[in-house]
Design an enzyme around this catalytic site. Structure first.
Site, short mmCIF file in Angstrom:
data_model
loop_
_atom_site.label_atom_id
_atom_site.label_comp_id
_atom_site.label_asym_id
_atom_site.label_seq_id
_atom_site.Cartn_x
_atom_site.Cartn_y
_atom_site.Cartn_z
N GLY A 76 7.28 0.29 -2.15
CA GLY A 76 8.47 1.08 -2.46
C GLY A 76 8.16 2.54 -2.70
CG HIS A 80 6.54 4.00 2.99
ND1 HIS A 80 6.65 4.77 1.85
CD2 HIS A 80 5.52 3.15 2.78
CE1 HIS A 80 5.72 4.39 0.98
NE2 HIS A 80 5.02 3.42 1.52
#
Ligand code: PAF
Length: 284
Positions: free
Chosen positions: A31, A37
């Protein structure tokens, strides 16, 4: 995008997807998503029918309790970002869901984990290998995407995939950098504005070392980098290594190598950052 918290629910979805011939791309994360990402997720969305992302801050890979506690958790923001990059499913389980019993499994990666991150973060790769194995079993991806910033993690996962015969293709995606060269990392969110500026020196040190590779001896390059970073406020060098880009073992003679990786880890204030650069000796 569907958010799934239970292993059983995701297993049912994956079984149905696989039965209907869909190819699954998987991006495992902890996260606090950033552009690094998102590039992995976009690549997965391009190359597969379905993209699954996991967000799970894995307790077993932290060898420092405060690092685990302070790791940024931004699930609502992560969900908004995932919706912009073609992610189909987010798997966001609790620690109890992933670890119904405490794991006593022990992985050993031999020489690969005796250096750098393995040496300085005892138990770290055991925790990574446990959670990545669990996630691969649950998600059953055709392709799994990892970032080159965690170069040693990629090598460990490659060995894990080969040794345990996971039927998937591993994709290692280049490091995504801020405009000033700082490698994107969820941990950057914990830096103060001044520390954020000091942190750019890590990439400068890598560039400096890369420029010296052809005409200086390794001990001299290491001494130069240590002296350079020694002058930066709030920066504490943990290691700086020049290693074979594939085995990650330290090299003594750069001229005998085709490709080396220059790897660095340092604390900037309380925040531990890593970075690396792969250099093809035939191209410099
Ligand atoms: O690179 C990470 O974010 C983590 O190590 C991973 C691969 C998601 C395992 O927890």
């Amino acid at each position: 995008m569907e958010v799934i918290e239970r292993v059983s629910a995701l297993r049912a979805i994956v079984t149905a997807l696989r039965c209907s011939g869909k190819r699954i791309g998987f991006v495992p994360t902890m996260g606090a998503l950033h552009e690094g990402h998102l590039q992995l997720l976009r690549a997965s969305a391009r190359e597969n029918d379905i993209t699954i992302c996991s967000v799970f801050v894995n307790p077993t890979q932290f060898n420092n309790a405060s690092d685990y506690k302070l790791y940024p958790r931004t699930l609502e923001q992560d969900i908004s970002l995932l919706q912009t990059v073609g992610c189909d499913y987010l798997f966001a389980p609790s620690a109890e869901e992933v670890y119904p019993q405490q794991s006593v499994l022990q992985f050993s990666f031999g020489a690969l984990e005796a250096v750098m991150e393995g040496e300085h973060r005892p138990g770290h790769f055991n925790g990574v290998a446990i959670v990545v194995s669990k996630l691969f079993h649950i998600v059953q991806p055709h392709k799994a995407y990892f970032g080159q910033k965690d170069l040693q993690q990629v090598a460990i996962v490659r060995q894990l995939v080969q040794t345990l015969s996971f039927d998937l293709e591993l994709v290692c995606y280049h490091t995504v950098r801020e405009a000033d060269g700082l490698a994107m990392s969820s941990r950057n969110k914990r830096l103060t504005a001044t520390q954020r500026q000091h942190a750019t020196q890590l990439y400068k040190a890598l560039q400096m070392a890369a420029a010296d590779l052809k005409h200086k001896a390794i001990p001299d390059i290491k001494a130069e980098v240590a002296a350079y970073l020694g002058q930066v406020d709030e920066l504490q060098l943990e290691y700086f290594e020049i290693v074979d880009a594939y085995t990650l073992q330290p090299v003594t003679d750069v001229q005998a190598q085709e490709e080396v990786a220059i790897c660095i880890a340092a604390f900037v204030g309380e925040v531990r950052l890593i970075d690396n650069m792969i250099v093809n000796l035939n191209e410099i």
